[in-house]
Design an enzyme around this catalytic site. Structure first.
Site, PDB file in Angstrom:
ATOM      1  N   ARG A  95      73.759  53.958  -8.442  1.00 42.72           N
ATOM      2  CA  ARG A  95      72.396  54.327  -7.942  1.00 42.72           C
ATOM      3  C   ARG A  95      71.718  54.975  -7.195  1.00 42.72           C
ATOM      4  O   ARG A  95      72.398  54.547  -6.548  1.00 42.72           O
ATOM      5  CB  ARG A  95      71.582  53.120  -8.180  1.00 42.72           C
ATOM      6  CG  ARG A  95      70.263  52.878  -8.510  1.00 42.72           C
ATOM      7  CD  ARG A  95      69.099  51.561  -8.213  1.00 42.72           C
ATOM      8  NE  ARG A  95      69.025  50.928  -9.121  1.00 42.72           N
ATOM      9  CZ  ARG A  95      69.425  49.814  -8.923  1.00 42.72           C
ATOM     10  NH1 ARG A  95      68.990  49.489  -7.166  1.00 42.72           N
ATOM     11  NH2 ARG A  95      68.746  48.574  -9.613  1.00 42.72           N
TER      12      ARG A  95
ATOM     13  N   ASP B 249      71.923  45.869  -4.594  1.00 49.31           N
ATOM     14  CA  ASP B 249      71.396  46.889  -4.339  1.00 49.31           C
ATOM     15  C   ASP B 249      71.790  47.132  -2.925  1.00 49.31           C
ATOM     16  O   ASP B 249      72.715  46.005  -2.358  1.00 49.31           O
ATOM     17  CB  ASP B 249      69.393  45.832  -4.072  1.00 49.31           C
ATOM     18  CG  ASP B 249      69.176  45.963  -5.201  1.00 49.31           C
ATOM     19  OD1 ASP B 249      69.633  46.745  -6.729  1.00 49.31           O
ATOM     20  OD2 ASP B 249      67.902  45.067  -5.446  1.00 49.31           O
TER      21      ASP B 249
ATOM     22  N   THR C  97      64.458  57.367  -8.990  1.00 51.56           N
ATOM     23  CA  THR C  97      62.938  58.196  -8.845  1.00 51.56           C
ATOM     24  C   THR C  97      62.025  58.598  -9.220  1.00 51.56           C
ATOM     25  O   THR C  97      62.851  57.920 -10.433  1.00 51.56           O
ATOM     26  CB  THR C  97      63.638  59.872  -8.320  1.00 51.56           C
ATOM     27  OG1 THR C  97      62.618  60.391  -7.619  1.00 51.56           O
ATOM     28  CG2 THR C  97      64.041  60.570  -9.253  1.00 51.56           C
TER      29      THR C  97
END
Length: 302
Positions: A180, A130, A222
C-alpha cells in the site's frame, strides 16, 4: 506548523486524556473512527460493501507495554478474520506491529503476526501491516519479508515522505510483496523525510509508477485528486487494467471521491478503524487536511 503541532499533541498523554474523556470530542471521533466495538466496524464494512467498495478493518492500538496486551491484540485480529468469513464481507485486515509487541521483542511479535497471517490465509484473506514512524521502518520491512517467505497472505505499507522508500519498494517487490502506497502521517525530521510537500508528492508518483507495472496487486492510498489523476493516466498509458490495482481511502474522508471512483469502474477499499485506543489515529487525521481541523473546531464550539 499546524500539522506539526497536531502531530506533537498526538503524543501528549494529558491532551489524550482530555480528548478521550470529553463527550463532545468522543462523538466527533466517529467522523473518522467507526466506533469502539467490532460490531460497529462490521456494520461500517457492510455499508461499504453495499456501496460497491471493499474494506480493511483495523483494531486501533499501538506501543503496547505488556506481552498480555500484545496477545489480546492478536486474539482480536483472529476474531476479526472469523467474523469477516461469517458475515461474508469483502474485507481484509490492517494492523500495527507495535500493537503486537514489536517494542517488547521482535521474535515474539513475529510469532504473533505469523499466527494471524495463517488465520488470514485459512480464511482466504490478507493481513496488511501498517507502517508506523520511521524508527520502526527497518524492523517492519524485515519482519514482513520473513513472514512473507513462509506465507504470502501478508503485505505492508510504504510512505512517500521517507527518503528510503524507493529502496524499500525494490526490496519488498523482490519478495513478491503486495504494497500500500501512502504519503505518511507521522512527524519526521528532515534527516529521514522530505520537508517539502512537493517532494513528497513527486516521490509518490515515482513509486506508484514502480508499483503498478510490477505484476503484483497493490493499493494506491490517497485522497489527493492530483495523485489519483496521475495514477489513472499512468495506468491507461501502460495498459494496466482497473482490476490490477485498487485505490484505498480512509473511513469518513472524501466519501464523494470514493463513490465517484466506484462509479467509474475502479476498485476502492475503505480503511475502517475501530476500538477504544482511537486518540493517536484521530489526531493524525486532523493533521492531514485543514478541512478536518475546521470540522473539529466547528463541532467543538457548538
Amino acid at each position: 506548523m499546524l500539522r506539526s503541532t497536531l502531530l506533537k499533541l498526538s503524543e501528549s498523554k494529558g491532551f489524550a486524556n482530555w480528548v478521550t474523556t470529553n463527550s463532545t470530542t468522543k462523538r466527533m471521533s466517529h467522523r473518522f473512527v467507526a466506533g469502539e466495538t467490532l460490531e460497529e466496524a462490521l456494520a461500517a464494512a457492510k455499508e461499504c460493501n453495499r456501496a460497491g467498495m471493499m474494506a480493511s478493518l483495523d483494531y486501533l492500538g499501538e506501543n503496547v507495554a505488556t506481552i498480555a496486551d500484545a496477545q489480546r491484540a492478536r486474539d482480536a485480529y483472529l476474531e476479526i478474520f472469523d467474523r469477516i468469513v461469517k458475515e461474508e464481507l469483502q474485507a481484509n485486515v490492517s494492523c500495527k506491529l507495535t500493537q503486537m509487541g514489536l517494542d517488547l521483542s521482535v521474535e515474539f511479535c513475529e510469532g504473533l503476526v505469523l499466527s494471524v497471517v495463517e488465520r488470514a490465509s485459512a480464511c482466504d484473506s490478507f493481513l496488511r501491516v501498517d507502517m508506523e514512524g520511521s524508527v520502526y521502518t527497518q524492523r517492519t520491512v524485515e519482519l514482513v519479508k520473513r513472514v512473507r517467505a513462509r506465507n504470502p497472505a501478508i503485505g505492508t505499507v510504504v510512505q512517500s515522505s521517507l527518503y528510503r522508500t524507493e529502496d524499500d519498494v525494490r526490496d519488498l517487490l523482490s519478495y513478491g510483496c503486495r504494497i500500500r502506497l501512502c504519503k505518511g502521517a507521522y512527524r519526521e525530521s528532515a534527516d529521514v523525510a522530505y520537508p517539502k510537500k512537493s517532494d513528497v508528492d513527486a516521490n509518490y508518483v515515482r513509486i506508484m509508477q514502480t508499483l503498478l507495472p510490477s505484476g503484483f496487486y497493490h493499493g494506491i492510498a490517497t485522497h489527493d485528486p492530483r495523485m489519483i489523476g496521475a495514477t489513472i493516466r499512468f495506468a491507461a498509458a501502460k495498459k494496466i487494467t482497473k482490476d490490477d490495482f485498487e485505490f484505498q481511502m480512509l473511513y469518513g474522508v472524501r466519501t464523494d471521491l470514493q463513490r465517484r471512483l466506484v462509479a467509474d469502474g475502479y476498485r476502492v477499499r475503505v480503511y475502517i478503524p475501530f476500538g477504544r485506543d482511537w486518540f493517536p489515529y484521530f489526531m493524525r487525521r486532523l493533521a492531514e487536511r485543514p478541512a478536518n481541523v475546521a470540522f473539529f473546531l466547528r463541532n467543538l464550539f457548538r
